[in-house]
Design a protein around this motif. Structure first.
Motif, PDB file in Angstrom:
ATOM      1  N   ASN A 261      14.776  16.311   4.599  1.00 35.21           N
ATOM      2  CA  ASN A 261      15.223  15.161   5.385  1.00 35.21           C
ATOM      3  C   ASN A 261      14.862  13.819   4.750  1.00 35.21           C
ATOM      4  OD1 ASN A 261      16.413  16.084   8.155  1.00 35.21           O
ATOM      5  ND2 ASN A 261      14.643  17.428   7.816  1.00 35.21           N
ATOM      6  N   GLY A 262      14.159  13.874   3.615  1.00 40.56           N
ATOM      7  CA  GLY A 262      13.822  12.638   2.923  1.00 40.56           C
ATOM      8  C   GLY A 262      12.796  11.779   3.636  1.00 40.56           C
ATOM      9  N   TRP A 263      11.934  12.399   4.442  1.00 41.08           N
ATOM     10  CA  TRP A 263      10.962  11.632   5.213  1.00 41.08           C
ATOM     11  C   TRP A 263       9.731  11.257   4.414  1.00 41.08           C
ATOM     12  CZ3 TRP A 263      11.647  15.799   9.470  1.00 41.08           C
ATOM     13  CH2 TRP A 263      12.823  15.539  10.183  1.00 41.08           C
ATOM     14  N   SER A 264       9.424  12.004   3.358  1.00 37.95           N
ATOM     15  CA  SER A 264       8.220  11.748   2.564  1.00 37.95           C
ATOM     16  C   SER A 264       8.249  12.623   1.319  1.00 37.95           C
ATOM     17  CB  SER A 264       6.966  12.082   3.393  1.00 37.95           C
ATOM     18  OG  SER A 264       5.786  11.992   2.624  1.00 37.95           O
ATOM     19  N   ARG A 265       7.595  12.160   0.270  1.00 36.95           N
ATOM     20  CA  ARG A 265       7.269  13.055  -0.833  1.00 36.95           C
ATOM     21  C   ARG A 265       6.069  13.892  -0.399  1.00 36.95           C
ATOM     22  NH1 ARG A 265       9.893  11.586  -5.457  1.00 36.95           N
ATOM     23  NH2 ARG A 265      10.720   9.463  -5.557  1.00 36.95           N
ATOM     24  N   VAL A 266       5.931  15.082  -0.962  1.00 38.60           N
ATOM     25  CA  VAL A 266       4.841  15.974  -0.552  1.00 38.60           C
ATOM     26  C   VAL A 266       4.019  16.388  -1.767  1.00 38.60           C
ATOM     27  CG1 VAL A 266       4.223  18.193   0.482  1.00 38.60           C
ATOM     28  CG2 VAL A 266       6.103  16.835   1.456  1.00 38.60           C
ATOM     29  N   LEU A 267       2.715  16.257  -1.615  1.00 41.68           N
ATOM     30  CA  LEU A 267       1.750  16.743  -2.603  1.00 41.68           C
ATOM     31  C   LEU A 267       0.907  17.805  -1.919  1.00 41.68           C
ATOM     32  CD1 LEU A 267       0.062  16.738  -5.190  1.00 41.68           C
ATOM     33  CD2 LEU A 267      -1.092  14.681  -4.351  1.00 41.68           C
ATOM     34  N   VAL A 268       1.045  19.038  -2.359  1.00 37.97           N
ATOM     35  CA  VAL A 268       0.276  20.131  -1.755  1.00 37.97           C
ATOM     36  C   VAL A 268      -1.152  20.099  -2.299  1.00 37.97           C
ATOM     37  CG1 VAL A 268       0.016  22.636  -1.605  1.00 37.97           C
ATOM     38  CG2 VAL A 268       2.269  21.588  -1.313  1.00 37.97           C
ATOM     39  N   LEU A 269      -2.105  20.120  -1.394  1.00 38.13           N
ATOM     40  CA  LEU A 269      -3.528  20.126  -1.737  1.00 38.13           C
ATOM     41  C   LEU A 269      -4.179  21.248  -0.947  1.00 38.13           C
ATOM     42  CD1 LEU A 269      -5.899  18.654  -3.201  1.00 38.13           C
ATOM     43  CD2 LEU A 269      -6.208  17.347  -1.097  1.00 38.13           C
TER      44      LEU A 269
ATOM     45  N   GLY B 101       1.303  22.121  10.921  1.00 38.12           N
ATOM     46  CA  GLY B 101       2.507  21.819  10.172  1.00 38.12           C
ATOM     47  C   GLY B 101       3.619  21.230  11.015  1.00 38.12           C
ATOM     48  N   ALA B 102       3.777  21.720  12.244  1.00 41.16           N
ATOM     49  CA  ALA B 102       4.830  21.189  13.112  1.00 41.16           C
ATOM     50  C   ALA B 102       4.591  19.727  13.436  1.00 41.16           C
ATOM     51  CB  ALA B 102       4.914  22.022  14.395  1.00 41.16           C
ATOM     52  N   VAL B 103       3.327  19.387  13.675  1.00 41.14           N
ATOM     53  CA  VAL B 103       2.991  17.986  13.943  1.00 41.14           C
ATOM     54  C   VAL B 103       3.189  17.147  12.686  1.00 41.14           C
ATOM     55  CG1 VAL B 103       1.189  16.388  14.698  1.00 41.14           C
ATOM     56  CG2 VAL B 103       1.382  18.644  15.765  1.00 41.14           C
ATOM     57  N   ALA B 104       2.882  17.735  11.520  1.00 37.63           N
ATOM     58  CA  ALA B 104       3.098  17.020  10.256  1.00 37.63           C
ATOM     59  C   ALA B 104       4.566  16.650  10.104  1.00 37.63           C
ATOM     60  CB  ALA B 104       2.641  17.873   9.081  1.00 37.63           C
ATOM     61  N   ILE B 105       5.459  17.558  10.470  1.00 42.18           N
ATOM     62  CA  ILE B 105       6.895  17.279  10.412  1.00 42.18           C
ATOM     63  C   ILE B 105       7.245  16.105  11.332  1.00 42.18           C
ATOM     64  CG2 ILE B 105       9.184  18.181  10.992  1.00 42.18           C
ATOM     65  CD1 ILE B 105       8.104  20.970  10.186  1.00 42.18           C
ATOM     66  N   ALA B 106       6.724  16.155  12.559  1.00 41.03           N
ATOM     67  CA  ALA B 106       7.020  15.097  13.524  1.00 41.03           C
ATOM     68  C   ALA B 106       6.464  13.752  13.061  1.00 41.03           C
ATOM     69  CB  ALA B 106       6.448  15.472  14.892  1.00 41.03           C
ATOM     70  N   GLN B 107       5.254  13.779  12.505  1.00 44.36           N
ATOM     71  CA  GLN B 107       4.649  12.529  12.050  1.00 44.36           C
ATOM     72  C   GLN B 107       5.362  11.984  10.814  1.00 44.36           C
ATOM     73  OE1 GLN B 107       0.402  12.807  11.622  1.00 44.36           O
ATOM     74  NE2 GLN B 107       0.068  12.818  13.825  1.00 44.36           N
ATOM     75  N   ALA B 108       5.770  12.857   9.930  1.00 44.33           N
ATOM     76  CA  ALA B 108       6.514  12.406   8.756  1.00 44.33           C
ATOM     77  C   ALA B 108       7.827  11.754   9.186  1.00 44.33           C
ATOM     78  CB  ALA B 108       6.776  13.570   7.810  1.00 44.33           C
ATOM     79  N   ARG B 109       8.458  12.333  10.177  1.00 46.56           N
ATOM     80  CA  ARG B 109       9.719  11.781  10.684  1.00 46.56           C
ATOM     81  C   ARG B 109       9.514  10.402  11.293  1.00 46.56           C
ATOM     82  NH1 ARG B 109      11.266  15.813  13.739  1.00 46.56           N
ATOM     83  NH2 ARG B 109      10.212  15.021  15.587  1.00 46.56           N
TER      84      ARG B 109
ATOM     85  N   ASP C  12       0.825  -1.199   0.000  1.00 46.25           N
ATOM     86  CA  ASP C  12       0.000   0.000   0.000  1.00 46.25           C
ATOM     87  C   ASP C  12       0.862   1.253   0.000  1.00 46.25           C
ATOM     88  OD1 ASP C  12      -2.319  -1.420   0.020  1.00 46.25           O
ATOM     89  OD2 ASP C  12      -2.744  -1.152   2.153  1.00 46.25           O
ATOM     90  N   ILE C  13       0.346   2.304  -0.657  1.00 48.70           N
ATOM     91  CA  ILE C  13       0.961   3.625  -0.600  1.00 48.70           C
ATOM     92  C   ILE C  13       0.509   4.264   0.698  1.00 48.70           C
ATOM     93  CG2 ILE C  13       1.078   5.901  -1.667  1.00 48.70           C
ATOM     94  CD1 ILE C  13       0.383   4.465  -4.347  1.00 48.70           C
ATOM     95  N   ARG C  14       1.448   4.612   1.552  1.00 44.40           N
ATOM     96  CA  ARG C  14       1.140   5.128   2.884  1.00 44.40           C
ATOM     97  C   ARG C  14       1.078   6.653   2.823  1.00 44.40           C
ATOM     98  NH1 ARG C  14       4.742   4.541   6.345  1.00 44.40           N
ATOM     99  NH2 ARG C  14       3.572   3.858   8.192  1.00 44.40           N
ATOM    100  N   VAL C  15      -0.035   7.220   3.310  1.00 43.99           N
ATOM    101  CA  VAL C  15      -0.299   8.648   3.156  1.00 43.99           C
ATOM    102  C   VAL C  15      -0.523   9.310   4.517  1.00 43.99           C
ATOM    103  CG1 VAL C  15      -1.862  10.384   2.170  1.00 43.99           C
ATOM    104  CG2 VAL C  15      -1.281   8.322   0.862  1.00 43.99           C
ATOM    105  N   LEU C  16       0.061  10.486   4.677  1.00 39.22           N
ATOM    106  CA  LEU C  16      -0.178  11.340   5.846  1.00 39.22           C
ATOM    107  C   LEU C  16      -0.985  12.546   5.398  1.00 39.22           C
ATOM    108  CD1 LEU C  16       0.414  12.358   8.769  1.00 39.22           C
ATOM    109  CD2 LEU C  16       2.545  13.343   7.861  1.00 39.22           C
ATOM    110  N   LEU C  17      -2.035  12.885   6.141  1.00 39.87           N
ATOM    111  CA  LEU C  17      -2.888  14.026   5.820  1.00 39.87           C
ATOM    112  C   LEU C  17      -2.568  15.192   6.750  1.00 39.87           C
ATOM    113  CD1 LEU C  17      -6.341  12.184   5.542  1.00 39.87           C
ATOM    114  CD2 LEU C  17      -4.704  12.651   3.703  1.00 39.87           C
TER     115      LEU C  17
END
Length: 218
Positions: free
Chosen positions: A74-82, A38-46, A3-8
């Motif tokens: 940091n190479g933690w995720s690719r990002v798609l801006v929506l 956004g700060a939490v997004a960084i932490a979750q991506a990490r 599966d492609i794993r996605v963070l919202l």
């Protein structure tokens, strides 16, 4: 199939719920986390290392562009801006920060899921027309992000890599490049990966900007 794993990352609960409903309904996509900041997004991506982070621009605290820059660097995720905002300043900021694409929230469910798949596969998700407009604007106003000035490019690129870099500058997809050059799409992906490494770019959009800076695109 993995599966492609996605963070919202979006500050509206209803939008996150809708995105989760759409993406979790796909057999090959799994939402592994969500946040409104956004700060939490960084932490979750990490911690989660999702394949793709769907990132809004305007959020409380750290905004989406700053979060994108940190995550991609940091190479933690690719990002798609929506986002709801189709503003050139935001588009340029997001792509300069390393996002692999920029979509507005009016996009339908099917194309959204396809965009996530494309970003996970290393593609950009801007249409060629939008890509060319954004790249042209970027070339006129900004230096190409993430390009090492000490690099000897484009002289260290092979002739085929220069061809493909020029095609990236035109906003072409891997499939379009493969068709135009009569080579396999997997071969294009390999060349694109090598081009990004040689240029010191994070995304193909940044490489496209660099191609136009170098005059490889009329």
């Amino acid at each position: 199939m993995t599966d492609i794993r996605v963070l919202l990352a979006d500050d509206h609960t209803a939008i996150r719920s809708g995105l989760r409903l759409i993406l979790d309904g796909c057999d090959d996509i799994e939402v592994v986390g969500e946040t409104r900041d956004g700060a939490v997004a960084i932490a979750q991506a990490r911690s989660l290392r999702p394949d793709v982070t769907l990132m809004d621009v305007r959020m409380p605290g750290t905004d989406g562009i700053a979060a994108t820059r940190e995550i991609v660097a940091n190479g933690w995720s690719r990002v798609l801006v929506l986002t709801s905002f189709e503003i050139d300043e935001y588009v340029v900021g997001a792509l300069g920060a390393g996002a692999d694409g920029y979509l507005v929230k009016t996009i339908d469910a099917g194309p959204l899921a396809d965009a996530v798949r494309r970003v996970a596969a290393g593609e950009a998700v801007l249409s060629p027309e939008v890509t060319r407009r954004v790249i042209t604007g970027f070339v006129a106003t900004e230096r190409p992000p993430a390009v090492d000035e000490r690099s000897t490019w484009p002289s260290d690129l092979t002739d085929r890599e220069r061809e493909i870099l020029a095609a990236l500058g035109e906003g072409l997809s891997n499939a379009d490049i493969a068709s135009s050059l009569f080579i396999a799409e997997s071969t294009v992906k390999t060349h694109v990966s090598r081009i990004l490494t040689k240029l010191g770019c994070t995304t193909r959009v940044q490489a496209a900007i660099a191609a136009r800076r170098a005059g490889l695109v009329p």
